[in-house]
Design a protein around this motif. Structure first.
Motif, PDB file in Angstrom:
ATOM      1  N   ALA A 133       0.829  -1.197   0.000  1.00 55.84           N
ATOM      2  CA  ALA A 133       0.000   0.000   0.000  1.00 55.84           C
ATOM      3  C   ALA A 133       0.867   1.251   0.000  1.00 55.84           C
ATOM      4  O   ALA A 133       0.582   2.238  -0.706  1.00 55.84           O
ATOM      5  CB  ALA A 133      -0.929  -0.010   1.216  1.00 55.84           C
ATOM      6  N   ILE A 134       1.978   1.199   0.796  1.00 49.30           N
ATOM      7  CA  ILE A 134       2.859   2.380   0.847  1.00 49.30           C
ATOM      8  C   ILE A 134       3.533   2.585  -0.506  1.00 49.30           C
ATOM      9  O   ILE A 134       3.639   3.710  -1.016  1.00 49.30           O
ATOM     10  CB  ILE A 134       3.891   2.221   1.979  1.00 49.30           C
ATOM     11  CG1 ILE A 134       3.183   2.207   3.342  1.00 49.30           C
ATOM     12  CG2 ILE A 134       4.927   3.349   1.920  1.00 49.30           C
ATOM     13  CD1 ILE A 134       4.112   1.883   4.496  1.00 49.30           C
ATOM     14  N   ASP A 186       2.464   1.663  -3.409  1.00 45.88           N
ATOM     15  CA  ASP A 186       1.462   2.154  -4.366  1.00 45.88           C
ATOM     16  C   ASP A 186       1.207   3.633  -4.165  1.00 45.88           C
ATOM     17  O   ASP A 186       1.067   4.389  -5.140  1.00 45.88           O
ATOM     18  CB  ASP A 186       0.153   1.379  -4.200  1.00 45.88           C
ATOM     19  CG  ASP A 186       0.274  -0.051  -4.692  1.00 45.88           C
ATOM     20  OD1 ASP A 186       1.203  -0.316  -5.482  1.00 45.88           O
ATOM     21  OD2 ASP A 186      -0.559  -0.891  -4.277  1.00 45.88           O
ATOM     22  N   TYR A 187       1.160   4.051  -2.935  1.00 43.51           N
ATOM     23  CA  TYR A 187       0.902   5.476  -2.653  1.00 43.51           C
ATOM     24  C   TYR A 187       2.051   6.349  -3.135  1.00 43.51           C
ATOM     25  O   TYR A 187       1.850   7.372  -3.791  1.00 43.51           O
ATOM     26  CB  TYR A 187       0.679   5.664  -1.157  1.00 43.51           C
ATOM     27  CG  TYR A 187       0.506   7.117  -0.761  1.00 43.51           C
ATOM     28  CD1 TYR A 187      -0.690   7.784  -0.999  1.00 43.51           C
ATOM     29  CD2 TYR A 187       1.562   7.818  -0.181  1.00 43.51           C
ATOM     30  CE1 TYR A 187      -0.843   9.117  -0.656  1.00 43.51           C
ATOM     31  CE2 TYR A 187       1.408   9.150   0.164  1.00 43.51           C
ATOM     32  CZ  TYR A 187       0.203   9.805  -0.074  1.00 43.51           C
ATOM     33  OH  TYR A 187       0.067  11.121   0.263  1.00 43.51           O
ATOM     34  N   VAL A 188       3.288   5.904  -2.837  1.00 47.38           N
ATOM     35  CA  VAL A 188       4.463   6.709  -3.221  1.00 47.38           C
ATOM     36  C   VAL A 188       4.592   6.751  -4.736  1.00 47.38           C
ATOM     37  O   VAL A 188       4.889   7.795  -5.331  1.00 47.38           O
ATOM     38  CB  VAL A 188       5.724   6.149  -2.553  1.00 47.38           C
ATOM     39  CG1 VAL A 188       6.982   6.860  -3.091  1.00 47.38           C
ATOM     40  CG2 VAL A 188       5.641   6.298  -1.052  1.00 47.38           C
ATOM     41  N   GLY A 241       2.353   6.756  -6.820  1.00 46.35           N
ATOM     42  CA  GLY A 241       1.316   7.614  -7.392  1.00 46.35           C
ATOM     43  C   GLY A 241       1.618   9.093  -7.235  1.00 46.35           C
ATOM     44  O   GLY A 241       0.870   9.931  -7.766  1.00 46.35           O
ATOM     45  N   GLN A 242       2.694   9.478  -6.509  1.00 46.04           N
ATOM     46  CA  GLN A 242       3.026  10.874  -6.304  1.00 46.04           C
ATOM     47  C   GLN A 242       3.850  11.412  -7.470  1.00 46.04           C
ATOM     48  O   GLN A 242       4.510  10.653  -8.198  1.00 46.04           O
ATOM     49  CB  GLN A 242       3.805  11.056  -4.990  1.00 46.04           C
ATOM     50  CG  GLN A 242       3.070  10.555  -3.767  1.00 46.04           C
ATOM     51  CD  GLN A 242       1.728  11.226  -3.582  1.00 46.04           C
ATOM     52  OE1 GLN A 242       1.622  12.448  -3.712  1.00 46.04           O
ATOM     53  NE2 GLN A 242       0.700  10.419  -3.318  1.00 46.04           N
TER      54      GLN A 242
END
Length: 880
Positions: free
Chosen positions: A10-11, A13-15, A17-18
């Motif tokens: 999840a982390i 994927d989040y990073v 996406g930045q």
């Protein structure tokens, strides 16, 4: 471990996406944090300045990406040299070079290793995502069980299927808690059998949030190197939709079987490749096949069940079906094993594949024994129906679906023979529609209307229609009612009847003429009618009834209370009592006059007449009546009554004035006679031949003279005994009422009368009838004078105002434009008794009028107008 992996993914994927600059910024922060820690921890700065920078490079590479790791390496190399290596190791530059080379090599290895690990993590994440997505699409979840620890690991789809949130501790007991109670023992038994090495592939139900689900579960056992059972891996598939479809299919098959049993219709199929025949349960029952030995009948064995007479036709029909000709249905008799004979009807067709090859034959078989029996009954009853149609007075014509005349009854045939001509064209075999088209083209409007109606029937737009039409015959013009109706039973087509309504039509025409005459009569007399249902108390008031009192049709409710509330208070009790008495039979006739309140608040006089309708028991159930507006009649009658009173008062006044005039004229000679008689008596007393006799005669003469005077006095007193009653009178209202009475005389229509009435005048003390008589006398005299003058006379003016010389008096002036009075005649002579300028009349009108005015304390005089005519003035005192 799975939870940590999910969080790491999840982390990442989040990073990922930045934006890129954010990830470079985070890498910069990581290196900055390492530099700060190295700077403030002397041990690291002196002995291991690259240690924390290595850690920052690894973290930047793993979390932010390969390029960000390289950026962190370059930035770390710059910071380490600038703040630690060069300031501390200036004397040994070779060492600095070696350290930098080693730092770069180790950093490259770490970046490559970490990047590879990051790619593996991403690939694993994508694979896991694809697996979860595939499981969600296929509604198949996976699970793994640690048998020794009794722990279950479920995929996301498994959690969704069972409705259990992710993160919930899972065990075998947790799984059993979701199983339907009725399947619990079965599932547990099959799992324990699986642990013993038996296959585990079962279907069972779940209870998920109160909802029933069906799942299919499969499992395989896992063993270690020593053959010890360590766990199991399996799948769970949601098969609820398939189960629902199976249930629906079973229900459809059940309904089909029940429907076939109810309708006595069976079905069958023949596989053309194998020759196998499949029968429905009802199909077997219709043929009387009840044992399994008959399920695989050969065609010849099947034909043996049929009546020998129908076997050749059945063989030809089956061959035709197999050839793909799709023939019509076939009817045949079957000899059932129980000895009964039934009529069956078969239908069938050949189904082909994409290449046109024969795949199978399908068909139905239906028991039509009752239908056959019914048809026999119908045929047996046709004679009865024919006799029934012939007994009808109507002319009956039967048409088939194409409009062809298939049958007619005897009344129609007889009528056609008697009339001949075009009627004969509508015989059996003729097309009714074609005949109507030909007559319509020839200008027959009735035929055109009939054609339109019949065409709409055959098109299915309606089921029946009616029309009336005239038919010229040798006996004169006849009227017929045509009724056409579509039927779709044993006979399919149209039934047409023609009923002779000539007498009814004549009565209808007479009724319309009577209604028209009645409507004209009602309109002529302005009559309104009402209808009162005594049982329901419903009251109908016609529009004319409402118009009589100023209302439109929808402005007034049709109810008894509304009608009763508009009655004049003085008339209400009388009307209600008379109505109740009439309904109860207490009076024979219902004829009343009463007042109804108009929309404007005034009251209209109504003359009502009514009658009762009674049932067979002579009980009244309905009351009908009409209302006539007699307001104008009542006003005329009231005016006539007032005129009679005024005429009576006038005649009384004339008599009084006449008696006064006679007394005035006779008193002087009577007085002279009395005086002469006294002188004669005195002369005789002086000396006379026969003084006693002369004295007696003269004394008698005096007595008679005195007696005549006394009689006249008594007559005058008697005529003057009736004195007018004084009352408060509205002088303007009296003028208007007198004018209204004058305008009823058509001979004065040529003249215009203008009113100039002062407003806010007080009431005067007088007698209203006598004041109106004075006004009628003055206005009438003026109009007669204007009529004698002719065309030069135009306008009369009647005015009221306060008297100029006395504000306590009202002055009324009647100014005409008549011929007037000659200059040599004094105006005071107009008011003398017996003086008149007309060819007829006593000449007492003005004298009496002035006497009446004077009796009320007023005065009357006349003046000549400047141009023409006279103005008569009179005054009356205001009421105190």
């Amino acid at each position: 471990m799975v939870t940590h992996s999910v969080k790491t993914q999840a982390i990442l994927d989040y990073v990922d996406g930045q934006p890129v600059w954010v990830r470079y910024g985070l890498a910069f922060l990581a290196v900055s944090a390492a530099a700060v820690a190295t700077f403030y921890i002397p041990v690291l700065g002196l002995r291991a300045p690259f240690l924390l920078f290595f850690f920052a490079i690894i973290q930047a590479t793993f979390w932010f990406g390969l390029h960000q790791g390289i950026f962190a390496m370059l930035l770390s190399l710059f910071v380490a040299n600038s703040y630690f290596l060069i300031p501390l190791c200036i004397s040994t530059p070779d060492d600095i070079v070696v350290l930098n080379i080693g730092f770069c090599i180790l950093s490259a290895v770490m970046i490559a290793t970490t990047g590879f690990h990051r790619r593996l993590t991403k690939t694993l994440r994508d694979s896991r995502y694809d697996l979860n997505h595939a499981q969600a699409v296929g509604q198949i979840g996976s699970w793994r069980m640690n048998v020794q620890a009794n722990e279950l690991y479920w995929s996301d789809q498994n959690h969704r299927i069972f409705g259990i949130p992710k993160g919930t501790p899972m065990s075998y007991e947790t799984f059993l808690g979701c199983v339907h109670p009725d399947d619990l023992e079965y599932v547990d038994r099959m799992w324990r059998a699986c642990l013993r090495g038996e296959p585990y592939d079962i279907e069972h139900r779940l209870m998920v949030a109160g909802e029933l689900k069906w799942v299919r579960e499969k499992a395989e056992l896992e063993f270690d190197r020593n053959g010890q059972l360590i766990g199991a891996f399996g799948t769970t598939q949601d098969i609820s939709r398939r189960k629902q479809a199976e249930e629906q299919l079973k229900e459809s098959q059940r309904l089909l079987a029940e429907s076939q049993a109810i309708a006595h219709i069976g079905s069958w199929t023949v596989d053309m490749a194998s020759g196998r025949v499949n029968w429905s349960e009802e199909g077997l029952r219709l043929y009387g096949i009840v044992s399994d030995s008959h399920l695989n009948l050969t065609f010849e064995q099947f034909l043996a069940l049929l009546d020998a007479e129908h076997r050749p036709a059945m063989r030809a029909w089956v061959e035709s079906c197999a050839a793909g000709d799709n023939p019509a249905e076939i009817e045949f008799r079957v000899h059932k094993p129980d000895g009964s004979i039934r009529w069956l009807q078969g239908r069938g067709k050949l189904e082909t594949g994409p290449d046109g090859e024969a795949v199978r034959m399908v068909g139905t078989v239906q028991d039509i024994t009752e239908l056959k029996q019914a048809m026999e009954v119908v045929r047996a009853g046709e004679a009865f129906v024919r006799d029934l149609l012939n007994s009808l007075p109507e002319h009956v014509v039967l048409l088939d679906q194409q409009g062809k005349v298939t049958s007619v009854n005897e009344p129609w045939e007889r009528f056609a023979r008697e009339q001949g001509g075009s009627v004969c064209e509508l015989s059996v075999g003729a097309n009714y529609l074609d005949v109507c088209r030909r007559w319509s083209a020839a200008g027959d409007s009735g035929a055109s209307k009939a054609l339109n109606g019949l065409e709409s029937l055959f098109a299915g737009q309606r089921q029946e229609f009616f029309m009336e039409y005239p038919c010229p015959t040798a006996d004169g013009l006849l009227w017929f009612l045509m009724h056409a109706k579509r039927v779709n039973h044993s006979f399919e087509g149209v039934i047409i009847t023609h009923l002779d309504i000539t007498e009814h039509k004549a009565a209808e025409i007479m009724l319309r003429e009577t209604e028209a005459r009645l409507a004209l009569t009602v309109e002529a007399v302005h009559a309104a009618y009402w209808d009162w249902d005594l049982e329901t108390q419903a009251l109908y008031l016609s529009p004319e009834w409402k118009q009589q009192i100023g209302f439109d049709e929808h402005e007034l409710a049709n109810c008894w209370d509304e009608w009763e509330s508009r009655l004049h208070p003085e008339d209400r009790d009388m009307v209600v009592t008379a109505t109740e008495n009439y309904i109860a039979g207490g009076q024979q006739d219902y004829e009343l006059e009463f007042r109804l309140r108009h929309k404007d608040g005034s009251y209209r006089w109504i003359h009502a007449r009514g009658g009762l309708l009674r049932d067979q028991a002579n009980h009244p159930y309905r009351m009908l009546g009409i209302n006539l507006d007699v307001t104008e009649y009542m006003k005329s009658r009231e005016l006539a009554q007032r005129r009679d009173k005024m005429e009576h008062s006038f005649r009384l006044s004339v008599a009084t004035q006449t008696a006064s005039a006679i007394a005035h004229e006779l008193n002087q000679p009577l007085t002279a006679i009395n005086s002469y008689a006294d002188v004669a008596l005195k002369l005789l007393q002086i000396g006379s031949p026969d003084p006693q006799k002369l004295a007696h005669v003269l004394e008698s003469c005096g007595q008679q003279a005195r007696r005549a005077a006394e009689v006249i006095r008594q007559l005058l007193d008697q005529l003057q005994q009736t004195k007018a009653i004084r009352e408060a009178v509205d002088i303007n209202l009296s003028v208007k009422e007198a004018l209204e009475f004058i305008l009823r005389y058509k001979e004065f229509d040529a003249f215009q009368i203008e009113l100039e009435l002062a407003i806010d005048l007080p009431l005067v003390m007088a007698n209203s009838l006598q004041v109106q008589k004075v006004l009628l006398n003055l206005i009438g005299n003026g109009l007669e004078a204007m009529r004698e003058r002719g065309e030069d006379a135009e306008i009369m003016t009647v005015s009221t105002r306060r008297a100029e010389g006395d504000p306590d008096m009202v002055q009324v002036t009647v100014c005409d434009s008549g011929k007037g009075v000659a200059d040599g005649i004094p105006l005071r002579t107009l008011f003398q008794p017996f003086y008149t300028t007309k060819s007829t009349g006593l000449g007492m009108g003005l004298a009496i009028s002035r006497s009446l005015i004077q009796s009320f304390g007023g005065s009357m005089w006349a003046e000549r107008n400047a141009d023409s005519g006279l103005s008569i003035h009179f005054t009356l005192p205001f009421a105190k």
